[in-house]
Scaffold this motif. Structure first.
Motif, PDB file in Angstrom:
ATOM      1  N   THR A  47     -94.684  29.384  78.338  1.00 38.35           N
ATOM      2  CA  THR A  47     -93.296  28.985  78.104  1.00 38.35           C
ATOM      3  C   THR A  47     -92.754  28.232  79.313  1.00 38.35           C
ATOM      4  O   THR A  47     -92.085  27.208  79.173  1.00 38.35           O
ATOM      5  CB  THR A  47     -92.409  30.213  77.804  1.00 38.35           C
ATOM      6  N   THR A  51     -91.460  24.444  79.074  1.00 43.03           N
ATOM      7  CA  THR A  51     -90.070  24.170  79.435  1.00 43.03           C
ATOM      8  C   THR A  51     -90.005  23.197  80.596  1.00 43.03           C
ATOM      9  O   THR A  51     -89.180  22.284  80.606  1.00 43.03           O
ATOM     10  CB  THR A  51     -89.340  25.480  79.794  1.00 43.03           C
ATOM     11  N   HIS A  54     -90.502  19.709  79.381  1.00 42.96           N
ATOM     12  CA  HIS A  54     -89.325  19.172  78.692  1.00 42.96           C
ATOM     13  C   HIS A  54     -88.180  18.878  79.658  1.00 42.96           C
ATOM     14  O   HIS A  54     -87.368  17.994  79.400  1.00 42.96           O
ATOM     15  CB  HIS A  54     -88.852  20.131  77.607  1.00 42.96           C
ATOM     16  N   CYS A  55     -88.095  19.618  80.756  1.00 37.06           N
ATOM     17  CA  CYS A  55     -87.002  19.440  81.708  1.00 37.06           C
ATOM     18  C   CYS A  55     -87.359  18.475  82.832  1.00 37.06           C
ATOM     19  O   CYS A  55     -86.521  18.190  83.684  1.00 37.06           O
ATOM     20  CB  CYS A  55     -86.586  20.785  82.295  1.00 37.06           C
ATOM     21  N   ILE A 104     -84.633  25.368  83.721  1.00 33.28           N
ATOM     22  CA  ILE A 104     -85.950  25.944  83.445  1.00 33.28           C
ATOM     23  C   ILE A 104     -85.876  27.463  83.563  1.00 33.28           C
ATOM     24  O   ILE A 104     -86.393  28.185  82.707  1.00 33.28           O
ATOM     25  CB  ILE A 104     -87.020  25.352  84.387  1.00 33.28           C
ATOM     26  N   GLU A 107     -83.960  28.935  80.530  1.00 31.20           N
ATOM     27  CA  GLU A 107     -84.770  28.892  79.301  1.00 31.20           C
ATOM     28  C   GLU A 107     -85.889  29.924  79.327  1.00 31.20           C
ATOM     29  O   GLU A 107     -86.121  30.632  78.357  1.00 31.20           O
ATOM     30  CB  GLU A 107     -85.354  27.493  79.096  1.00 31.20           C
ATOM     31  N   THR A 108     -86.589  30.004  80.440  1.00 27.91           N
ATOM     32  CA  THR A 108     -87.712  30.935  80.494  1.00 27.91           C
ATOM     33  C   THR A 108     -87.242  32.387  80.593  1.00 27.91           C
ATOM     34  O   THR A 108     -87.914  33.285  80.090  1.00 27.91           O
ATOM     35  CB  THR A 108     -88.669  30.602  81.654  1.00 27.91           C
TER      36      THR A 108
END
Length: 155
Positions: A47, A51, A54-55, A104, A107-108
């Protein structure tokens, strides 16, 4: 899971020094970690990698831009808890957590298997996010991340 993340930080200087997931899983099992914890830790690391990918465009943004306030959603408050959000804000305001890494981390952290997160848990996750990006960390903040305030989480 958190003990495994700390183990990785303590035993692998950089994320690139970690072996492939299947080899790492075998090494972790040989050291004595439980299968479920290994599975959870490797899932969290996947993950984190996803992430981060994507970031990545956020990380390219120059750091000279004025600091913006981060507004947390009700879902984020429920998932993270006020203590974790307070610690994220602390890291951000001490210039140890740039906006891209903050996102990040948020999200994680929401991918953790329970909520809200304790201070000890968010510290481990923050340490891993910073470690994964090989970010420079202020010495005092580094000591704070490694501080064992409540006892190391073991989930």
């Amino acid at each position: 899971m958190y003990d495994i993340l700390v183990y990785l930080f303590e035993n692998y200087y950089t994320p690139q020094a970690c072996p492939r997931a299947d080899v790492l899983a075998s090494k972790l099992a040989a050291v004595g970690f439980e299968h479920d914890d290994i599975h959870d830790a490797l899932a969290w690391l996947r993950t984190l990698a996803s992430t981060t990918e994507h970031c990545l465009p956020l990380a390219i943004t120059p750091t000279t831009q004025p600091r913006a306030s981060r507004i947390y959603t009700d879902h984020e408050y429920a998932a993270l808890g006020t203590e974790a959000i307070g610690f994220i804000s602390f890291l951000e305001h001490t210039d140890n957590l740039p906006p891209a890494l903050r996102e990040i981390l948020i999200e994680t952290a929401q991918a953790a298997d329970h909520s809200p997160l304790s201070l000890a848990e968010i510290k481990v996750l923050a340490l891993m996010v910073l470690w994964s990006q090989e970010a420079e960390i202020d010495h005092l903040v580094f000591e704070e991340l490694l501080a064992d305030d409540e006892g190391r989480p073991s989930h």
